[in-house]
Design a protein around this motif. Structure first.
Motif, PDB file in Angstrom:
ATOM      1  N   GLY A  87       0.822  -1.209   0.000  1.00 49.80           N
ATOM      2  CA  GLY A  87       0.000   0.000   0.000  1.00 49.80           C
ATOM      3  C   GLY A  87       0.855   1.259   0.000  1.00 49.80           C
ATOM      4  O   GLY A  87       0.580   2.217  -0.732  1.00 49.80           O
ATOM      5  N   ALA A  88       1.920   1.265   0.810  1.00 52.60           N
ATOM      6  CA  ALA A  88       2.826   2.421   0.848  1.00 52.60           C
ATOM      7  C   ALA A  88       3.529   2.587  -0.488  1.00 52.60           C
ATOM      8  O   ALA A  88       3.704   3.710  -0.983  1.00 52.60           O
ATOM      9  N   TYR A  89       3.931   1.483  -1.110  1.00 52.84           N
ATOM     10  CA  TYR A  89       4.587   1.546  -2.418  1.00 52.84           C
ATOM     11  C   TYR A  89       3.627   2.121  -3.463  1.00 52.84           C
ATOM     12  O   TYR A  89       3.999   2.994  -4.245  1.00 52.84           O
ATOM     13  N   ARG A  90       2.381   1.629  -3.476  1.00 51.57           N
ATOM     14  CA  ARG A  90       1.397   2.143  -4.442  1.00 51.57           C
ATOM     15  C   ARG A  90       1.180   3.638  -4.239  1.00 51.57           C
ATOM     16  O   ARG A  90       1.063   4.397  -5.204  1.00 51.57           O
ATOM     17  N   LYS A  91       1.131   4.088  -2.991  1.00 49.59           N
ATOM     18  CA  LYS A  91       0.918   5.515  -2.705  1.00 49.59           C
ATOM     19  C   LYS A  91       2.073   6.353  -3.248  1.00 49.59           C
ATOM     20  O   LYS A  91       1.852   7.369  -3.902  1.00 49.59           O
ATOM     21  N   ARG A  92       3.335   5.913  -2.984  1.00 51.06           N
ATOM     22  CA  ARG A  92       4.499   6.660  -3.492  1.00 51.06           C
ATOM     23  C   ARG A  92       4.556   6.640  -5.019  1.00 51.06           C
ATOM     24  O   ARG A  92       4.849   7.648  -5.649  1.00 51.06           O
ATOM     25  N   ALA A  93       4.240   5.497  -5.604  1.00 48.61           N
ATOM     26  CA  ALA A  93       4.261   5.392  -7.064  1.00 48.61           C
ATOM     27  C   ALA A  93       3.170   6.258  -7.680  1.00 48.61           C
ATOM     28  O   ALA A  93       3.373   6.877  -8.732  1.00 48.61           O
ATOM     29  N   CYS A  94       2.017   6.332  -7.033  1.00 52.47           N
ATOM     30  CA  CYS A  94       0.923   7.182  -7.511  1.00 52.47           C
ATOM     31  C   CYS A  94       1.328   8.653  -7.487  1.00 52.47           C
ATOM     32  O   CYS A  94       1.142   9.377  -8.465  1.00 52.47           O
ATOM     33  N   GLU A  95       1.900   9.084  -6.368  1.00 47.36           N
ATOM     34  CA  GLU A  95       2.340  10.479  -6.253  1.00 47.36           C
ATOM     35  C   GLU A  95       3.410  10.813  -7.293  1.00 47.36           C
ATOM     36  O   GLU A  95       3.369  11.881  -7.913  1.00 47.36           O
ATOM     37  N   ALA A  96       4.356   9.910  -7.504  1.00 52.25           N
ATOM     38  CA  ALA A  96       5.422  10.145  -8.488  1.00 52.25           C
ATOM     39  C   ALA A  96       4.843  10.250  -9.888  1.00 52.25           C
ATOM     40  O   ALA A  96       5.241  11.123 -10.674  1.00 52.25           O
ATOM     41  N   ALA A  97       3.898   9.382 -10.227  1.00 49.34           N
ATOM     42  CA  ALA A  97       3.290   9.412 -11.557  1.00 49.34           C
ATOM     43  C   ALA A  97       2.513  10.712 -11.769  1.00 49.34           C
ATOM     44  O   ALA A  97       2.586  11.327 -12.838  1.00 49.34           O
ATOM     45  N   ARG A  98       1.787  11.155 -10.759  1.00 49.40           N
ATOM     46  CA  ARG A  98       1.039  12.420 -10.875  1.00 49.40           C
ATOM     47  C   ARG A  98       1.988  13.615 -11.013  1.00 49.40           C
ATOM     48  O   ARG A  98       1.731  14.523 -11.799  1.00 49.40           O
ATOM     49  N   ASN A  99       3.104  13.599 -10.265  1.00 46.69           N
ATOM     50  CA  ASN A  99       4.097  14.669 -10.392  1.00 46.69           C
ATOM     51  C   ASN A  99       4.716  14.680 -11.788  1.00 46.69           C
ATOM     52  O   ASN A  99       4.903  15.737 -12.389  1.00 46.69           O
ATOM     53  N   ASP A 100       5.039  13.497 -12.304  1.00 46.37           N
ATOM     54  CA  ASP A 100       5.616  13.405 -13.641  1.00 46.37           C
ATOM     55  C   ASP A 100       4.660  13.967 -14.684  1.00 46.37           C
ATOM     56  O   ASP A 100       5.065  14.721 -15.580  1.00 46.37           O
ATOM     57  N   LEU A 101       3.384  13.609 -14.582  1.00 50.45           N
ATOM     58  CA  LEU A 101       2.397  14.100 -15.539  1.00 50.45           C
ATOM     59  C   LEU A 101       2.263  15.615 -15.443  1.00 50.45           C
ATOM     60  O   LEU A 101       2.182  16.306 -16.468  1.00 50.45           O
ATOM     61  N   ALA A 102       2.275  16.160 -14.229  1.00 52.17           N
ATOM     62  CA  ALA A 102       2.169  17.617 -14.058  1.00 52.17           C
ATOM     63  C   ALA A 102       3.345  18.328 -14.722  1.00 52.17           C
ATOM     64  O   ALA A 102       3.170  19.342 -15.403  1.00 52.17           O
ATOM     65  N   VAL A 103       4.552  17.794 -14.570  1.00 48.09           N
ATOM     66  CA  VAL A 103       5.737  18.401 -15.194  1.00 48.09           C
ATOM     67  C   VAL A 103       5.629  18.315 -16.703  1.00 48.09           C
ATOM     68  O   VAL A 103       5.917  19.284 -17.422  1.00 48.09           O
ATOM     69  N   LEU A 104       5.206  17.181 -17.214  1.00 47.58           N
ATOM     70  CA  LEU A 104       5.103  16.997 -18.669  1.00 47.58           C
ATOM     71  C   LEU A 104       4.045  17.912 -19.277  1.00 47.58           C
ATOM     72  O   LEU A 104       4.211  18.402 -20.395  1.00 47.58           O
ATOM     73  N   GLU A 105       2.963  18.148 -18.555  1.00 43.77           N
ATOM     74  CA  GLU A 105       1.901  19.006 -19.093  1.00 43.77           C
ATOM     75  C   GLU A 105       2.289  20.479 -19.095  1.00 43.77           C
ATOM     76  O   GLU A 105       1.703  21.275 -19.815  1.00 43.77           O
ATOM     77  N   LYS A 106       3.295  20.869 -18.303  1.00 41.99           N
ATOM     78  CA  LYS A 106       3.736  22.263 -18.260  1.00 41.99           C
ATOM     79  C   LYS A 106       4.849  22.544 -19.265  1.00 41.99           C
ATOM     80  O   LYS A 106       5.397  23.641 -19.284  1.00 41.99           O
ATOM     81  N   ASN A 107       5.221  21.556 -20.089  1.00 40.41           N
ATOM     82  CA  ASN A 107       6.265  21.701 -21.101  1.00 40.41           C
ATOM     83  C   ASN A 107       7.602  22.158 -20.518  1.00 40.41           C
ATOM     84  O   ASN A 107       8.342  22.900 -21.152  1.00 40.41           O
ATOM     85  N   ARG A 108       7.896  21.715 -19.317  1.00 40.34           N
ATOM     86  CA  ARG A 108       9.180  22.050 -18.701  1.00 40.34           C
ATOM     87  C   ARG A 108      10.275  21.167 -19.287  1.00 40.34           C
ATOM     88  O   ARG A 108      10.017  20.125 -19.874  1.00 40.34           O
ATOM     89  N   MET A 109      11.515  21.584 -19.044  1.00 42.50           N
ATOM     90  CA  MET A 109      12.649  20.758 -19.444  1.00 42.50           C
ATOM     91  C   MET A 109      12.624  19.476 -18.625  1.00 42.50           C
ATOM     92  O   MET A 109      12.239  19.484 -17.456  1.00 42.50           O
ATOM     93  N   VAL A 110      13.059  18.404 -19.222  1.00 39.50           N
ATOM     94  CA  VAL A 110      13.101  17.114 -18.540  1.00 39.50           C
ATOM     95  C   VAL A 110      14.552  16.728 -18.365  1.00 39.50           C
ATOM     96  O   VAL A 110      15.341  16.784 -19.303  1.00 39.50           O
ATOM     97  N   VAL A 111      14.921  16.349 -17.142  1.00 39.85           N
ATOM     98  CA  VAL A 111      16.293  15.949 -16.851  1.00 39.85           C
ATOM     99  C   VAL A 111      16.389  14.440 -16.997  1.00 39.85           C
ATOM    100  O   VAL A 111      15.624  13.699 -16.404  1.00 39.85           O
ATOM    101  N   SER A 112      17.330  14.023 -17.805  1.00 34.06           N
ATOM    102  CA  SER A 112      17.552  12.598 -18.024  1.00 34.06           C
ATOM    103  C   SER A 112      18.606  12.109 -17.043  1.00 34.06           C
ATOM    104  O   SER A 112      19.718  12.606 -17.033  1.00 34.06           O
ATOM    105  N   GLY A 113      18.258  11.136 -16.203  1.00 30.05           N
ATOM    106  CA  GLY A 113      19.199  10.614 -15.217  1.00 30.05           C
ATOM    107  C   GLY A 113      19.294  11.550 -14.026  1.00 30.05           C
ATOM    108  O   GLY A 113      18.394  12.318 -13.731  1.00 30.05           O
TER     109      GLY A 113
END
Length: 148
Positions: A87-113
């Motif tokens: 459950g804790a893993y799913r919660k952290r993975a959910c938050e990370a996925a939502r943060n990633d989507l928010a960054v991608l939707e704002k057309n910000r630079m993406v850091v590789s690695g």
């Protein structure tokens, strides 16, 4: 972390199964050879070594006999600690996925690695693919009832 840990277990299990299948395929007549190399390492093989003196080993019951199938392993019920960790893993993975989507939707630079020197700007197709993957992760981890 728990997802990658279970992936390690899955890969280890798959490797063990593949090794057993390879050994079973070579164990046709139950004859093996044992020898020691120059450095003192003992080797076992289904084929005799070239240029080495080898001891021939014959396995009992291996000449064409087929072993009885092993009984199926009993189903293991997850412990409360495992369910809590998942459950804790799913919660952290959910938050990370939502943060990633928010960054991608704002057309910000993406850091590789982990190096800011490797910053790249995604083209439209790359950004759309990354958004799609983030949405899939949100569906996988954020919706109730879905387990990794």
């Amino acid at each position: 972390m728990l997802g990658s840990l279970s992936m390690v277990h899955v890969r280890l299990l798959a490797g063990c199964i593949a090794t057993c299948l390879c050994l079973a395929a070579t164990a046709q007549d139950g004859t093996y050879y044992k020898w020691t190399d120059a450095s003192g390492t003992v080797h076992f093989s289904a084929t005799p070594p070239s240029g080495q003196k080898a001891q021939t080993l014959k396995l009992e019951g291996a000449a064409g006999e087929q072993a009885a199938p092993a009984p199926p392993a009993p189903a293991v019920e997850p412990t409360p600690q495992l369910e809590e960790a998942q459950g804790a893993y799913r919660k952290r993975a959910c938050e990370a996925a939502r943060n990633d989507l928010a960054v991608l939707e704002k057309n910000r630079m993406v850091v590789s690695g982990s190096s800011p020197d490797a910053a790249t700007k995604l083209d439209a197709e790359q950004r759309n693919q990354a958004k799609l993957r983030a949405k899939q992760r949100i569906t996988q981890f954020c919706e109730t009832g879905n387990k990794p």
